[in-house]
Enzyme design. Structure first.
Site, PDB file in Angstrom:
ATOM      1  N   GLU A  34      -5.724  -7.662   5.373  1.00  0.00           N
ATOM      2  CA  GLU A  34      -5.758  -6.936   6.836  1.00  0.00           C
ATOM      3  C   GLU A  34      -6.719  -5.748   6.508  1.00  0.00           C
ATOM      4  OE1 GLU A  34      -3.352  -4.559   9.965  1.00  0.00           O
ATOM      5  OE2 GLU A  34      -2.617  -4.279   7.970  1.00  0.00           O
TER       6      GLU A  34
ATOM      7  N   ASN B  77       0.740  -1.086   0.026  1.00  0.00           N
ATOM      8  CA  ASN B  77      -0.147  -0.170   0.105  1.00  0.00           C
ATOM      9  C   ASN B  77       0.858   1.186   0.100  1.00  0.00           C
ATOM     10  OD1 ASN B  77      -2.630   1.811   0.706  1.00  0.00           O
ATOM     11  ND2 ASN B  77      -1.128   1.945   2.426  1.00  0.00           N
TER      12      ASN B  77
ATOM     13  N   GLN C 164      -8.387   5.770   1.476  1.00  0.00           N
ATOM     14  CA  GLN C 164      -7.731   5.021   0.518  1.00  0.00           C
ATOM     15  C   GLN C 164      -6.789   5.878  -0.323  1.00  0.00           C
ATOM     16  OE1 GLN C 164     -11.008   2.970  -1.360  1.00  0.00           O
ATOM     17  NE2 GLN C 164     -10.729   1.389   0.198  1.00  0.00           N
TER      18      GLN C 164
ATOM     19  N   HIS D 211      -6.619   0.069   2.902  1.00  0.00           N
ATOM     20  CA  HIS D 211      -6.203   1.522   2.629  1.00  0.00           C
ATOM     21  C   HIS D 211      -6.222   1.240   1.084  1.00  0.00           C
ATOM     22  CE1 HIS D 211      -6.120   3.127   6.458  1.00  0.00           C
ATOM     23  NE2 HIS D 211      -5.735   1.657   6.759  1.00  0.00           N
TER      24      HIS D 211
ATOM     25  N   ASP E 218      -1.052  -6.604   3.883  1.00  0.00           N
ATOM     26  CA  ASP E 218      -1.047  -5.503   4.761  1.00  0.00           C
ATOM     27  C   ASP E 218      -1.632  -4.253   4.487  1.00  0.00           C
ATOM     28  OD1 ASP E 218       0.211  -4.660   7.464  1.00  0.00           O
ATOM     29  OD2 ASP E 218       0.894  -2.869   5.786  1.00  0.00           O
TER      30      ASP E 218
ATOM     31  N   ASP F  94       1.661   6.862   0.280  1.00  0.00           N
ATOM     32  CA  ASP F  94       0.609   6.337  -0.298  1.00  0.00           C
ATOM     33  C   ASP F  94       0.565   6.050  -1.669  1.00  0.00           C
ATOM     34  OD1 ASP F  94      -1.843   4.807   0.866  1.00  0.00           O
ATOM     35  OD2 ASP F  94      -2.685   5.839  -0.871  1.00  0.00           O
TER      36      ASP F  94
END
Length: 496
Positions: free
Chosen positions: A242, A128, A177, A220, A216, A186
């Site tokens: 997750e 991510n 996100q 997001h 992981d 990100d």
């Protein structure tokens, strides 16, 4: 956009010139459940690769663990100024396989050793984001970067989302996100280039023999972005994601089920609540309330859930005061909660194996340069909960009972319970201080069975190193279970 397209074209041209073979895209979905009859996963958190391989051969394989989840294998940032915290390993610098736990060859050797012991390897994949560095930094493979949005030869500014601030509102899907989780840069996972680089990394793992991935921070990333990356994988693999449930939040774990399994954080919360005896609201709880535990509790369907009492994140909530999850410092109560987790028929169980820590950020036992020490399950630096007799014995129980339904429930209405798993097994849990003595009704055939909580069963000699119970022709046995103890028997550990 123009520069990114040029990079993609050049990469394809280079591959063509070198005669590289591009694998056919995978058009299926992730495996719906871990393959094989051994379903229990153990998370050997921050273990060195050599130690994981050795543990597979000496403990995990013989004890019946189906898979081991290993910490992120990609190059991570090194943070001596922060005391080499555990979370530095979740801040990628590149996708080279070199961490404080070992190098690529040691990683390959670990995978081969685990496979030789019949244990699958699942990688904790951090895709991510990259680092949260406030300036230039250095990685565990010696790589350097000028800032958190520039990683030479891998990512530049246009590969990250424009919302360059922390997430402030978890009720806003776009912000969760597109903005930065804990200040971590990100990645623009809707980008074809970024998806390609992530898939390249995951495919390299698959080529080394890795059997699956824990994604992981999946919450997001839009579920569709993860699906698009999965489509680029070279083969079908087991995936679990997750996705932390937040009451009233627009992003839910159910959205990710089409990509694979999903961590069910509520399983640990609800089991802990019952074993601790009171909820956050102050209402007294008891383990007798677990009679209907499962999908009907507002959790994911069992077939999509990875269930656990604690993991590396939630066990550290003990330092935040926001939530109480059982973890190794809770002693007998935690042990009994894991007996229930492994004895019940909900989800794919994941067992936590920790290092001892006294602060939220503490990294694993290490030398002066931050490299992880060799593991020694001595109960001090490394806790090794997966070796505890209650947990290790219940792994074999879970394998023996499979998907058998829960039946023959009994409770005293408070903190003593017992239940069967069809004709394959039976569990007694005494969360109270006094002994529990009674006759239990089971679905087991007549015979004598090893109590796998207190003894090891030898399948060749059909003997037990600990106590046994005898089931009569009516499926009953009489036993006494001491306070804060448990008993478990199953058809795979029948003495006679």
């Amino acid at each position: 956009m123009r520069k990114r397209s040029l990079r993609t074209v050049l990469a394809a041209a280079t591959a063509a010139l070198l005669g590289a073979t591009v694998p056919a895209p995978w058009t299926g979905s992730a495996a719906a459940a871990p393959p094989g009859d051994r379903k229990v996963i153990v998370q050997l958190f921050e273990w060195k690769w050599a130690d994981v391989g050795r543990e597979c051969g000496q403990v995990l394989g013989p004890r019946g663990y189906g898979a081991v989840q290993v910490s992120p294998p990609q190059e991570h940032v090194v943070l001596p100024g922060s005391g080499y915290p555990w979370w530095q390993d979740y801040q990628p610098v590149s996708y080279r396989i070199q961490t404080r736990r070992g190098n690529e060859q040691q990683f390959r050797d670990m995978v081969n050793a685990c496979h030789g012991a019949g244990v699958k390897v699942y990688v904790d994949a951090v895709i991510n984001h990259m680092t949260g560095s406030s300036g230039a930094g250095t990685g565990s493979a010696g790589g350097t970067f000028p800032d958190k949005y520039t990683y030479p030869g891998l990512y530049s500014g246009w590969d990250f989302h424009d919302c360059r601030r922390g997430i402030g509102n978890y009720q806003d899907r776009w912000e969760v996100q597109n903005c930065e989780l804990a200040g971590l840069a990100d990645l623009r996972t809707e980008s074809d280039y970024v998806r390609g680089k992530i898939a390249e990394y995951l495919n390299a793992m698959l080529a080394m023999g890795v059997d699956g991935f824990r994604i992981d921070a999946a919450k997001h990333m839009p579920s569709g972005d993860i699906a698009a990356i999965e489509q680029r994988l070279s083969r079908v693999t087991y995936i679990y994601q997750e996705v932390i449930f937040g009451a009233g939040e627009p992003i839910t774990p159910d959205e990710y089920r089409s990509n694979g399994d999903v961590h069910e954080f509520r399983s640990g919360e609800k089991i802990s609540e019952k074993f601790l005896g009171e909820s956050p609201g102050g209402v007294r709880q008891k383990i007798a309330d677990l009679q209907t535990f499962g999908s009907g509790w507002g959790m994911l369907p069992s077939g999509s859930a990875v269930s656990f009492i604690d993991n590396h994140d939630t066990q550290r909530d003990a330092f935040s005061g926001t939530r109480k999850i059982l973890y190794y410092r809770d002693g007998a109560t935690y042990r009994l909660a894991n007996v229930f987790l492994l004895g019940w028929n909900y989800g794919t169980p994941l067992v936590m194996s920790s290092f001892d820590f006294a602060s939220r950020d503490a990294g694993p036992p290490s030398n002066g340069g931050g490299d992880t020490k060799t593991v020694s399950c001595n109960g001090t630096e490394w806790v090794c909960e997966h070796r505890w007799r209650e947990t290790a014995g219940m792994v074999g129980f879970r394998n023996a009972v499979g998907d058998a339904v829960v039946g023959d429930w009994w409770s005293n209405g408070n903190n003593q319970i017992a239940f069967g798993r069809g004709s394959a097994g039976y569990v007694v849990i005494n969360r109270e201080g006094g002994a529990l003595s009674r006759t239990f009704q089971t679905g087991l055939p007549a015979g004598t069975y090893c109590d796998v909580i207190h003894g090891d069963f030898n399948a060749q000699s059909r003997t037990c190193t600990g106590p046994a119970v005898t089931v009569n022709g009516s499926g009953q046995f009489t036993a006494s279970v001491a306070g804060m103890e448990a008993l478990a028997v199953h058809a795979g550990a029948r003495v006679n």
